[in-house]
Motif scaffolding. Structure first.
Motif, mmCIF file in Angstrom:
data_model
loop_
_atom_site.group_PDB
_atom_site.id
_atom_site.type_symbol
_atom_site.label_atom_id
_atom_site.label_comp_id
_atom_site.label_asym_id
_atom_site.label_seq_id
_atom_site.Cartn_x
_atom_site.Cartn_y
_atom_site.Cartn_z
ATOM 1 N N GLY A 14 16.254 -0.005 -16.279
ATOM 2 C CA GLY A 14 16.708 0.420 -14.969
ATOM 3 C C GLY A 14 15.911 1.520 -14.320
ATOM 4 N N GLU A 15 14.687 1.775 -14.823
ATOM 5 C CA GLU A 15 13.836 2.814 -14.253
ATOM 6 C C GLU A 15 12.756 2.189 -13.364
ATOM 7 O OE1 GLU A 15 14.101 6.091 -14.588
ATOM 8 O OE2 GLU A 15 15.880 5.933 -15.854
ATOM 9 N N PRO A 16 12.238 2.936 -12.352
ATOM 10 C CA PRO A 16 11.111 2.428 -11.575
ATOM 11 C C PRO A 16 9.943 2.077 -12.502
ATOM 12 C CG PRO A 16 12.031 4.378 -10.539
ATOM 13 C CD PRO A 16 12.704 4.243 -11.874
ATOM 14 N N ALA A 17 9.353 0.916 -12.272
ATOM 15 C CA ALA A 17 8.406 0.349 -13.236
ATOM 16 C C ALA A 17 6.955 0.719 -12.960
ATOM 17 C CB ALA A 17 8.562 -1.168 -13.277
ATOM 18 N N GLY A 18 6.732 1.827 -12.274
ATOM 19 C CA GLY A 18 5.348 2.254 -12.048
ATOM 20 C C GLY A 18 4.618 1.346 -11.089
ATOM 21 N N ALA A 19 3.308 1.260 -11.261
ATOM 22 C CA ALA A 19 2.477 0.452 -10.358
ATOM 23 C C ALA A 19 2.654 -1.028 -10.665
ATOM 24 C CB ALA A 19 1.013 0.857 -10.501
ATOM 25 N N ARG A 20 2.743 -1.829 -9.622
ATOM 26 C CA ARG A 20 2.856 -3.272 -9.803
ATOM 27 C C ARG A 20 1.478 -3.888 -10.042
ATOM 28 N NH1 ARG A 20 7.443 -2.598 -6.283
ATOM 29 N NH2 ARG A 20 6.023 -2.004 -4.623
ATOM 30 N N ALA A 21 1.456 -4.915 -10.858
ATOM 31 C CA ALA A 21 0.225 -5.670 -11.103
ATOM 32 C C ALA A 21 0.298 -6.978 -10.325
ATOM 33 C CB ALA A 21 0.064 -5.946 -12.586
ATOM 34 N N HIS A 22 -0.609 -7.175 -9.389
ATOM 35 C CA HIS A 22 -0.676 -8.410 -8.603
ATOM 36 C C HIS A 22 -1.787 -9.281 -9.215
ATOM 37 C CE1 HIS A 22 1.923 -6.737 -5.388
ATOM 38 N NE2 HIS A 22 1.358 -5.589 -5.739
ATOM 39 N N PHE A 23 -1.576 -9.738 -10.431
ATOM 40 C CA PHE A 23 -2.611 -10.265 -11.311
ATOM 41 C C PHE A 23 -3.691 -11.114 -10.641
ATOM 42 C CE2 PHE A 23 0.973 -9.554 -14.252
ATOM 43 C CZ PHE A 23 0.342 -8.729 -15.167
ATOM 44 N N PHE A 24 -3.292 -12.109 -9.861
ATOM 45 C CA PHE A 24 -4.277 -13.026 -9.286
ATOM 46 C C PHE A 24 -4.219 -13.048 -7.758
ATOM 47 C CE2 PHE A 24 -3.362 -14.637 -13.575
ATOM 48 C CZ PHE A 24 -4.651 -14.640 -14.099
ATOM 49 N N ALA A 25 -3.599 -12.044 -7.161
ATOM 50 C CA ALA A 25 -3.458 -12.001 -5.699
ATOM 51 C C ALA A 25 -4.703 -11.408 -5.047
ATOM 52 C CB ALA A 25 -2.231 -11.178 -5.321
ATOM 53 N N ASN A 26 -4.857 -11.666 -3.781
ATOM 54 C CA ASN A 26 -5.896 -11.132 -2.882
ATOM 55 C C ASN A 26 -7.240 -10.830 -3.558
ATOM 56 O OD1 ASN A 26 -3.834 -8.160 -2.460
ATOM 57 N ND2 ASN A 26 -5.266 -8.500 -4.113
ATOM 58 N N PRO A 27 -7.902 -11.830 -4.147
ATOM 59 C CA PRO A 27 -9.185 -11.570 -4.823
ATOM 60 C C PRO A 27 -10.324 -11.231 -3.879
ATOM 61 C CG PRO A 27 -8.741 -13.914 -4.768
ATOM 62 C CD PRO A 27 -7.499 -13.236 -4.278
ATOM 63 N N ALA A 28 -10.197 -11.634 -2.627
ATOM 64 C CA ALA A 28 -11.211 -11.302 -1.628
ATOM 65 C C ALA A 28 -10.513 -11.006 -0.309
ATOM 66 C CB ALA A 28 -12.211 -12.442 -1.450
ATOM 67 N N VAL A 29 -10.991 -10.000 0.399
ATOM 68 C CA VAL A 29 -10.416 -9.614 1.685
ATOM 69 C C VAL A 29 -11.539 -9.511 2.706
ATOM 70 C CG1 VAL A 29 -8.449 -8.440 0.658
ATOM 71 C CG2 VAL A 29 -10.547 -7.172 1.071
ATOM 72 N N GLU A 30 -11.175 -9.543 3.971
ATOM 73 C CA GLU A 30 -12.203 -9.564 5.010
ATOM 74 C C GLU A 30 -11.983 -8.434 6.002
ATOM 75 O OE1 GLU A 30 -13.625 -12.784 8.324
ATOM 76 O OE2 GLU A 30 -13.478 -13.477 6.241
ATOM 77 N N ILE A 31 -13.095 -7.819 6.401
ATOM 78 C CA ILE A 31 -13.046 -6.782 7.413
ATOM 79 C C ILE A 31 -14.256 -6.943 8.326
ATOM 80 C CG2 ILE A 31 -14.114 -5.174 5.774
ATOM 81 C CD1 ILE A 31 -12.726 -2.897 7.222
ATOM 82 N N ASP A 32 -13.973 -7.147 9.602
ATOM 83 C CA ASP A 32 -15.033 -7.313 10.606
ATOM 84 C C ASP A 32 -16.037 -8.383 10.197
ATOM 85 O OD1 ASP A 32 -16.040 -6.554 13.132
ATOM 86 O OD2 ASP A 32 -17.629 -5.396 12.188
ATOM 87 N N GLY A 33 -15.530 -9.492 9.664
ATOM 88 C CA GLY A 33 -16.391 -10.607 9.287
ATOM 89 C C GLY A 33 -17.102 -10.452 7.955
#
Length: 397
Positions: free
Chosen positions: A311-330
C-alpha cells in the motif's frame, strides 16, 4: 627434470578453476573502465565462461566478471543513501545474482554448437526483461567499437563473434575481432551533435529525495541562454534538471524562453498518488509537453514495484517498451535516461525505429569517486558508433 613433467589433468583443472575467474575479473575491470575503445575487451568473457572446468567454475567466472565491471556500485550506493559502504556491498552482490544465475544454469560441459547455442540463450536473456533489467556489462556493447557503422549487420556479426568465443576456434574469432577493432580505433571519431543542438552538463550536488529547486533552475536557465547566444536552437539538459514538473515550473521555463525561438529538452519528474514518472519534457516559449517517459528507472533506488503490495507509493514507474522513439521539429530521437544506457533492450528498441539522433541524459550527483558516468558515456558512444548516429549527452555530476 621437474620442469619437463607435464601438468596432471587435476593440476590443469585447478589452474583453470583459479585462473579463469581472475582473468574474467581483469576483463571486467579493463572493458568497463569508461573508455569506449576498451569495450571490445568484454567480448572475451564468453570464452572464460565456456571453458570453466565445472558449474562452480562458471559461478566464479561470472561473478568475477560482473562484480569487477560494476565495481563502482558500492561507493555509488553509499553516496546515494548517505550510508556506510556495507549497504553498497550488499546491493552490489545482490545485483550480480541474476547475471550469475543465468550464466550458471545454462553452462554446459558439452562443447561445440550446444555450448554456443546456450550462450546465445544467455545473451538474449540478459538483454530483455526480467533478467535484462540487471543486464549491465553485456559483452555485445562492444559491437559498436568493433563493427562501427555496420548497424544491424554489425550487431549480428558481433553476436556470431561472441558465439564463436565459446567454441574451439575462439583464437580465430579473437584475432578477427581484434583486427577489426584496431581498424575502428584508427578511424575513431566521437559522435557529433547535430548542428544547432547542444547538450549542457551541470555540476549541482544532490541528495536522496531532493529535486532541483528554484535557485538551481534559475541558474540552469542562465546556462541555456548562454548556449542560445552561441547559436543553439535546441538545448538538452540533464535528468531531473527541471525538478518536479508542475504548472508553476512550466510557467517559469516558458516565460524564460518566450520569444527566443529556443526549444529545451529537460529532465523532470511527474508525481501522482501512486508513484512518479521520470521524464524528458519539451519546453518552448509557447508550450510544454511530456516528450518521453523512462522505460527502465534504476532498480531499488527509483523503481520499487514491491511497495505497491504493502500500500505504499511504488516509486518510479517502468514503461518497459513504451515510447522508444520521439519526434521534435521533424527530428526523430532515441532517448536514453541514465540507467537505460547500461542495459540493452532500450537502445535496440529505439534503434529499430530509425532515429536521427541519440539523446543520453543522466543525473550522476551520487557517482562521486566512481566511474559510473564514464561507463554510461562509453556505452552510449558505442551504440551511436554502431548505428552511425549523432549523440547528444547531458549529465549532472
Amino acid at each position: 627434470m621437474a620442469a619437463l613433467i607435464p601438468f596432471s589433468p587435476s593440476a590443469r583443472e585447478a589452474a583453470k578453476f583459479v585462473g579463469l575467474p581472475v582473468m574474467a575479473a581483469a576483463v571486467g575491470v579493463v572493458a568497463w573502465s569508461g573508455e569506449p575503445l576498451l569495450l571490445p575487451v568484454a567480448m572475451l568473457f564468453p570464452a572464460f565462461w565456456a571453458f570453466a572446468p565445472s558449474r562452480i567454475g562458471a559461478v566464479l567466472v561470472s561473478a568475477g566478471y560482473f562484480l569487477a565491471a560494476s565495481r563502482g556500485l558500492p561507493q555509488g550506493v553509499a553516496n546515494f543513501y548517505g550510508a556506510g559502504i556495507g549497504a553498497g556491498l550488499a546491493l552490489w552482490v545482490s545485483a550480480s545474482a541474476g547475471f550469475v544465475l543465468v550464466h550458471t544454469m545454462l553452462w554446459t560441459e558439452r562443447p561445440g554448437w550446444r555450448r554456443a547455442l546456450r550462450y546465445g540463450v544467455v545473451a538474449v536473456l540478459m538483454s530483455v526483461p526480467p533478467f535484462g533489467i540487471v543486464g549491465w556489462a553485456h559483452p555485445i556493447t562492444g559491437a559498436g567499437m568493433v563493427f562501427s557503422g555496420w548497424g544491424w549487420p554489425g550487431l549480428v556479426a558481433a553476436m556470431i563473434g561472441l558465439l564463436a568465443m565459446t567454441m574451439r576456434f575462439w583464437p580465430i574469432a579473437t584475432l578477427t575481432m581484434a583486427g577489426l577493432c584496431l581498424w575502428s580505433a584508427a578511424n575513431w571519431m566521437p559522435p557529433d551533435a547535430p548542428e544547432s543542438w547542444a547538450g549542457i552538463d551541470t555540476r549541482f550536488r544532490g541528495e536522496n529525495g531532493q529535486y532541483a529547486d528554484y535557485a538551481q533552475q534559475v541558474e540552469t536557465i542562465g546556462l541555456v541562454m548562454e548556449a542560445a547566444d552561441n547559436g543553439a536552437r535546441f538545448v538538452v539538459l540533464p535528468e531531473s534538471a527541471a525538478g518536479i514538473w508542475t504548472p508553476t515550473t512550466a510557467r517559469l521555463w516558458s516565460r524564460a524562453l518566450d520569444g527566443g525561438g529556443l526549444t529545451v529538452i529537460a529532465g523532470a519528474i511527474i508525481v501522482d498518488a501512486v508513484g512518479y514518472d521520470n521524464v524528458m519534457v519539451e519546453i518552448s516559449g509557447k508550450e510544454s509537453r511530456i516528450l518521453y517517459r523512462e522505460r527502465m528507472p534504476v532498480p531499488v533506488s527509483m523503481w520499487q514495484p514491491w511497495l505497491a503490495f504493502v500500500g505504499e507509493p511504488a516509486g518510479a514507474r517502468a514503461h518497459f517498451f513504451a515510447n522508444p522513439a520521439v519526434e521534435i521539429d521533424g527530428v526523430r530521437i532515441a532517448p536514453l535516461i541514465c540507467y537505460e544506457q547500461l542495459i540493452i533492450w532500450p537502445i535496440l528498441q529505439s534503434a529499430s525505429h530509425n532515429p536521427d539522433v541519440i539523446i543520453a541524459t543522466g543525473n550522476g550527483w551520487w557517482t562521486e569517486n566512481t566511474n559510473i558516468v564514464a561507463i554510461q558515456w562509453a556505452s552510449a558512444t558505442a551504440w551511436a558508433r554502431l548505428f552511425s548516429l549523432p549523440l547528444i549527452v547531458s549529465f549532472n555530476t
